[in-house]
Write an enzyme that holds these catalytic residues in place. Structure first.
Site, PDB file in Angstrom:
ATOM      1  CG  LEU A 124      23.257  72.180  15.617  1.00  0.00           C
ATOM      2  CD1 LEU A 124      22.340  73.383  15.388  1.00  0.00           C
ATOM      3  CD2 LEU A 124      23.243  71.260  14.398  1.00  0.00           C
ATOM      4  CG  ASP A 125      29.416  73.774  20.509  1.00  0.00           C
ATOM      5  OD1 ASP A 125      30.566  73.643  20.045  1.00  0.00           O
ATOM      6  OD2 ASP A 125      29.160  74.418  21.537  1.00  0.00           O
TER       7      ASP A 125
END
Ligand SMILES: [Zn+2]
Length: 427
Positions: A350-351
């Site tokens: 997600l980063d």
């Protein structure tokens, strides 16, 4: 449940060859696993390799061990190049007999279980293993050979720090001295991880991404590099002499014989993957001269490196998941219009801060289009990196935005799958 029970009865006759000597629970689990995978495929939900293995392991937690027993097993792990190296290795080992393999990148125990159940009894198995699961899969499959490719940062929100991963590998391999380890001499973390193994064969395939190995994992001192060599400035850790080396588009084997490597896949990195595959296959008795001939059969892998003609454009698909693999993709990409697509869904991590670890400067000399869920994260990065670009909403818009001719497509994991779906799931 009714469907499974029905199919267990139907399939158990044909499974005799696979499950001979297994406990009853493993036979049932194998059968149900295959059935579930087949149902999943029939329902159009992918190749079924995860769901089939998942159900099989729910019924018999030792199913992977049962299925692996009696086969000569090689495991391939590392941050990048696993899928391609596994495919090459399976091709080369295929010289000796049938090989079960998880050829489409389902690289956790569910995928291994499904691959072995599906292929039936084979003398050989070559399995790609997610680096987090290597220890567990070693315990369950008792491999003869383990290949360690490289370790670099990947999926920052959930992956272990790379030095911790190397330590996990080191401890596990040191407790299995019977395993023959094939390891990358150019990656200090891999060398350290393999350093406790008594039977290690080193290969040199180069290392373009250096940012995760400036510090010695043993002593914390700086690592210095010169002319392909590296050494720790504070302890004895240094680059071992490799037995297998990539040079001039080919591979030197341990006898010093050079073999031309002809591949359909682009890039020096894939010649390195081919060298690794030959080294693994050699542990099973495949002569390099025989193994090398099989490698050019490998054309594309679940869409990776696939070339597709659409609307007068000739596209090539390159998957790039983390900073090291973006560098490799830039090395392979020709100087033609290039589409970059970035998502940050669960399988991608997600980063997106990893975008700042990649130097996009090699793209300054060509038209660049960007798309994907996180195109705007990429846009900020490209602007700071002084790369001109244009944002497009969809893949079709990207196609219409470039003149007929070549288009390179570089995408991270789910973005790649989205584009592959637009192209009728090209393989
Ligand atoms: Zn050191």
């Amino acid at each position: 449940m009714t469907v499974w029970q029905l199919d267990v009865t139907v399939e158990s006759g044909t499974l005799a060859g696979v499950t001979d000597g297994m406990p009853l629970i493993a036979k049932v689990a194998t059968s149900v696993s295959k059935t579930a995978a087949a149902l999943s495929r029939a329902a159009g939900r992918g190749d079924g390799s995860v769901i089939g293995g998942w159900i099989g392991l729910k019924i018999d937690p030792d199913l992977l061990a049962h299925l692996a027993a009696g086969r000569a097993v090689a495991l391939v792990s590392g941050t990048n190049g696993k899928t391609t190296t596994t495919r090459f290795t399976a091709a080369a080992v295929g010289v000796l007999g049938r090989v079960a393999t998880n050829g489409y990148g389902a690289n956790m125990p569910t995928g291994h279980t499904s691959a072995l159940a599906k292929e039936g009894h084979t003398p050989f198995a070559v399995l790609e293993v997610d680096e987090h699961y290597l220890g567990q899969v070693i315990d369950q499959t008792k491999p003869q050979v383990v290949a360690l490719l490289n370790l670099s940062r990947d999926q920052l929100d959930r992956a272990k720090e790379v030095a911790m991963m190397a330590q996990m590998w080191k401890i596990k391999l040191a407790s299995h001295p019977e395993i023959k380890v094939i390891a990358n001499a150019d990656d200090p973390l891999v060398v350290w991880a393999a350093s406790g193994s008594p039977q290690t064969t080193w290969f040199s395939a180069g290392q373009r991404w250096l940012d995760d190995s400036f510090v010695c994992p043993e002593s914390g001192h700086a690592i210095e590099r010169a002319q392909g060599d590296w050494w720790c400035t504070g302890c004895p850790l240094r680059r071992p002499r490799p037995s297998w080396m990539v040079e001039d588009g080919g591979v030197f084997d341990p006898d010093g014989v050079w073999h031309l490597v002809q591949l359909q896949l682009p890039g020096r990195v894939n010649i390195g993957n081919a060298a690794t595959a030959l080294a693994v296959a050699a542990e099973f008795g495949v002569r390099p001269i025989d193994g090398v001939r099989t490698l050019k059969q490998v054309a594309s892998i679940a869409g990776r490196y696939a070339q597709v003609d659409k609307d007068g454009r000739n596209l090539r698909l390159l998957l790039a998941k983390n900073p090291a693999s973006w560098l490799e993709a830039f090395d392979m990409a020709d100087q033609v219009p290039t589409l970059l697509s970035i998502n940050a869904r669960d399988p991608d991590g997600l980063d997106t801060s990893w975008l700042w670890d990649v130097d996009f400067a090699p793209l300054r000399d060509r038209p660049v289009l960007i798309t994907g869920d996180r195109a705007f994260d990429l846009a900020v990065r490209l602007q700071v990196n002084q790369v001109q670009f244009r944002h497009v909403q969809t893949f079709d818009e990207a196609l219409r935005s470039v003149p007929p001719g070549r288009l390179e497509v570089i995408a991270n994991y789910t973005a790649f799958q989205d584009i592959r779906a637009e192209l009728d799931r090209v393989n």
